[in-house]
Design an enzyme around this catalytic site. Structure first.
Site, PDB file in Angstrom:
ATOM      1  N   THR A 137      -7.038   3.701   3.228  1.00  0.00           N
ATOM      2  CA  THR A 137      -6.551   3.801   1.854  1.00  0.00           C
ATOM      3  C   THR A 137      -6.612   5.248   1.395  1.00  0.00           C
ATOM      4  O   THR A 137      -6.007   5.608   0.406  1.00  0.00           O
ATOM      5  CB  THR A 137      -7.424   2.947   0.907  1.00  0.00           C
ATOM      6  N   ASP A 164      -8.744  -0.864  11.161  1.00  0.00           N
ATOM      7  CA  ASP A 164      -8.558  -0.879   9.715  1.00  0.00           C
ATOM      8  C   ASP A 164      -9.693  -0.070   9.082  1.00  0.00           C
ATOM      9  O   ASP A 164     -10.768   0.043   9.660  1.00  0.00           O
ATOM     10  CB  ASP A 164      -8.604  -2.338   9.231  1.00  0.00           C
ATOM     11  N   ARG A 190       1.405  -7.526  -1.472  1.00  0.00           N
ATOM     12  CA  ARG A 190       0.326  -8.524  -1.463  1.00  0.00           C
ATOM     13  C   ARG A 190       0.194  -9.167  -2.836  1.00  0.00           C
ATOM     14  O   ARG A 190      -0.032 -10.378  -2.952  1.00  0.00           O
ATOM     15  CB  ARG A 190      -1.007  -7.897  -1.052  1.00  0.00           C
ATOM     16  N   LYS A 227       0.194  -1.869   5.722  1.00  0.00           N
ATOM     17  CA  LYS A 227      -0.383  -1.157   6.865  1.00  0.00           C
ATOM     18  C   LYS A 227      -0.718  -2.135   7.998  1.00  0.00           C
ATOM     19  O   LYS A 227      -0.341  -1.918   9.146  1.00  0.00           O
ATOM     20  CB  LYS A 227      -1.645  -0.394   6.427  1.00  0.00           C
TER      21      LYS A 227
HETATM   22  P1  ADP Z   1      -2.451  -3.464   3.887  1.00  0.00           P
HETATM   23  O1  ADP Z   1      -2.867  -3.593   5.314  1.00  0.00           O
HETATM   24  O2  ADP Z   1      -1.715  -2.192   3.591  1.00  0.00           O
HETATM   25  O3  ADP Z   1      -3.574  -3.700   2.921  1.00  0.00           O
HETATM   26  P2  ADP Z   1      -0.877  -5.833   4.466  1.00  0.00           P
HETATM   27  O4  ADP Z   1      -0.105  -5.354   5.631  1.00  0.00           O
HETATM   28  O5  ADP Z   1      -2.024  -6.759   4.756  1.00  0.00           O
HETATM   29  O6  ADP Z   1      -1.375  -4.612   3.574  1.00  0.00           O
HETATM   30  O7  ADP Z   1       0.156  -6.521   3.464  1.00  0.00           O
HETATM   31  C1  ADP Z   1      -0.228  -7.548   2.585  1.00  0.00           C
HETATM   32  C2  ADP Z   1       0.812  -8.638   2.553  1.00  0.00           C
HETATM   33  O8  ADP Z   1       1.976  -8.134   1.912  1.00  0.00           O
HETATM   34  C3  ADP Z   1       1.272  -9.099   3.930  1.00  0.00           C
HETATM   35  O9  ADP Z   1       0.572 -10.254   4.348  1.00  0.00           O
HETATM   36  C4  ADP Z   1       2.732  -9.408   3.751  1.00  0.00           C
HETATM   37  O10 ADP Z   1       2.902 -10.767   3.442  1.00  0.00           O
HETATM   38  C5  ADP Z   1       3.149  -8.567   2.564  1.00  0.00           C
HETATM   39  N1  ADP Z   1       3.912  -7.383   2.970  1.00  0.00           N
HETATM   40  C6  ADP Z   1       3.433  -6.137   3.157  1.00  0.00           C
HETATM   41  N2  ADP Z   1       4.411  -5.282   3.465  1.00  0.00           N
HETATM   42  C7  ADP Z   1       5.557  -5.992   3.488  1.00  0.00           C
HETATM   43  C8  ADP Z   1       6.931  -5.656   3.725  1.00  0.00           C
HETATM   44  N3  ADP Z   1       7.310  -4.399   4.012  1.00  0.00           N
HETATM   45  N4  ADP Z   1       7.844  -6.638   3.651  1.00  0.00           N
HETATM   46  C9  ADP Z   1       7.462  -7.899   3.346  1.00  0.00           C
HETATM   47  N5  ADP Z   1       6.188  -8.271   3.100  1.00  0.00           N
HETATM   48  C10 ADP Z   1       5.239  -7.334   3.159  1.00  0.00           C
END
Ligand code: ADP
Length: 334
Positions: A158, A109, A217, A64
Site C-alpha cells: 500500500t 502481499d 472492493r 493488486k
Molecule cells: P488489493 O490486492 O489491491 O487490495 P484486490 O485485488 O484484492 O485488491 O481487489 C479486491 C476486489 O476488487 C477483487 O476481489 C475483485 O473482485 C475486485 N477488483 C479489483 N480490481 C478489479 C478490476 N480491475 N476489475 C474488476 N474487479 C476488480
C-alpha cells in the site's frame, strides 16, 4: 491451488472469489498498467523466459492481488502466496523459495512489512536465484550457497515509500494502481450483478459506482449490501431508489464517503479548527491506528481534494468545508 505453508489466506472469503476476475482480459480499467504488464507477460511467454519481478503499489482494494493471481494464470505457471507480515525470519521464506518451480510466481502481499533480515535474505534470491543458508549452530555452523530455480516475485504494497531502495530496485517492473473512474466502476457493478444473478438498472449501477470511493472492493461490498436490501425490500430488483435507500442506510453520502470518512473530516474541523493537524493526533482522537488512516482513509480523501497534506499536517480544503456544510470563515472567526 496456491501453496500456503503458513496458512495465510489473502484471497478472502469464498464469496470474494466469485467476483474476482480470473483472467487478465477480465480486468476492468487500469488500462496503462494492464497494457504494460501484458507486454511483459507475453514477452516472457514467447521467449519462454522467467518473467521479471513485479512490484504493485496502491491503496487497498484496487486489484493488486487480482493482477498477481491473473498473471501466473496467463503464463500457465504455479502461484504461491505469502504475506510480508507473516514472514518474520528467513526460515519462514525458505520453503517458498525452495518450492518455487521454474518460471513460477511467488506473490508477497504487504511486502513493506518484511523484516530487514528477510529482505536481505531475498536479495540474492531475486538477483541470481541463489540463497545463503546457515547449517548447524555455534562453532560448527557453516554457510552453504544454494541454487534456486528461476522464478518471479510479485510484491504488493500500500506504500512503496516504505520500501528500501535496494528492495525496490530489484523489481524490473514497478506499477502504481490508481483509483477507478465512475465509468469503470459502473462496468464492474454491471458485470458483478450478472455474476450474482441480480437485475440492476443503469442508473442504480452508476449510483453504486459513485458511492465506491474509487475502489472495486468497495463496489463489491456495496453491491452485495444493495442486493440484500433489494431481496428483502424490493422483490430482488435493484432500481435507483432501491440503491439510494440501501446506501443511505449505510450512511454513505453523495460523494460515496462513509461515516468513518466524515468522522475524520469532522475531527479536523472541530478538534483541530480545520487543521493543519498531525496524523498521529487525528488518529489518536479517532482511536484508530495511524496506518489505517494513512492507508485506508486518507488516500481517497486526498485524491478527492477534500483534504490536503501540508508540512505541518492535514488541512481541510474549501471543497472539504463545503462538503461538511460549513464555511471556512465561520471556523477561522470562531
Ligand atoms: P488489493 O490486492 O489491491 O487490495 P484486490 O485485488 O484484492 O485488491 O481487489 C479486491 C476486489 O476488487 C477483487 O476481489 C475483485 O473482485 C475486485 N477488483 C479489483 N480490481 C478489479 C478490476 N480491475 N476489475 C474488476 N474487479 C476488480
Amino acid at each position: 491451488e496456491p501453496d500456503e505453508p503458513s496458512g495465510y489466506t489473502p484471497l478472502g472469503r469464498e464469496d470474494d472469489q466469485v467476483l474476482r476476475p480470473q483472467r487478465m482480459e477480465d480486468m476492468v480499467g487500469q488500462r496503462e498498467v494492464y497494457e504494460r504488464l501484458m507486454i511483459a507477460v507475453d514477452a516472457a511467454r514467447i521467449r519462454q523466459e522467467t518473467l521479471g519481478h513485479i512490484l504493485l503499489d496502491g491503496p487497498p482494494g484496487l486489484g493488486k492481488t487480482t493482477f498477481a493471481t491473473c498473471i501466473p494464470r496467463a503464463l500457465d505457471v504455479p502461484l504461491q502466496i505469502a504475506s510480508g507480515a507473516a514472514l518474520s525470519a528467513p526460515k519462514d521464506l525458505l520453503p517458498y523459495l525452495t518450492n518455487a518451480q521454474e518460471g513460477s510466481v511467488l506473490f508477497i502481499d504487504e511486502i513493506h512489512r518484511l523484516p530487514k533480515a528477510v529482505e536481505e535474505f531475498m536479495y540474492p534470491a531475486m538477483e541470481d536465484f541463489r540463497i545463503d543458508i546457515t547449517l548447524g549452530e555455534g562453532v560448527s555452523a557453516r554457510t552453504v550457497n544454494m541454487a534456486l530455480r528461476p522464478f518471479t516475485i510479485i510484491g504488493a504494497t500500500t506504500r512503496s515509500g516504505l520500501l528500501s531502495a535496494p528492495l525496490r530496485d530489484r523489481f524490473q517492473v514497478r506499477e502504481h494502481l490508481d483509483f477507478y473512474s465512475h465509468e469503470e466502476l459502473t462496468e464492474i457493478t454491471r458485470r458483478n450483478a450478472r455474476k450474482l444473478r441480480v437485475e440492476i438498472d443503469d442508473e442504480a449501477a452508476l449510483k453504486i459506482a459513485i458511492c465506491s470511493r474509487g475502489t472495486p472492493r468497495i463496489t463489491n461490498n456495496r453491491l452485495r449490501w444493495v442486493r440484500d436490501y433489494a431481496t428483502t425490500k424490493a422483490a430482488g430488483k435493484i432500481t435507483l431508489p432501491v440503491a439510494e435507500a440501501a446506501l443511505g442506510m449505510l450512511g454513505v453520502d453523495p460523494l460515496g464517503l462513509d461515516p468513518q470518512d466524515r468522522k475524520y473530516m469532522e475531527t479536523i474541523l472541530r478538534v483541530f479548527h480545520g487543521g493543519p493537524a498531525g496524523v498521529e493526533a487525528i488518529a489518536h482522537t479517532l482511536n484508530l491506528a495511524v496506518d489505517t488512516l494513512t492507508d485506508e482513509v486518507e488516500p481517497f480523501l486526498l485524491r478527492s481534494e477534500l483534504v490536503v497534506r501540508t508540512p505541518r499536517g492535514r488541512k481541510l480544503t474549501a471543497k472539504g468545508y463545503e462538503h461538511l456544510g460549513v464555511s471556512p470563515d465561520a471556523v477561522i472567526n470562531g
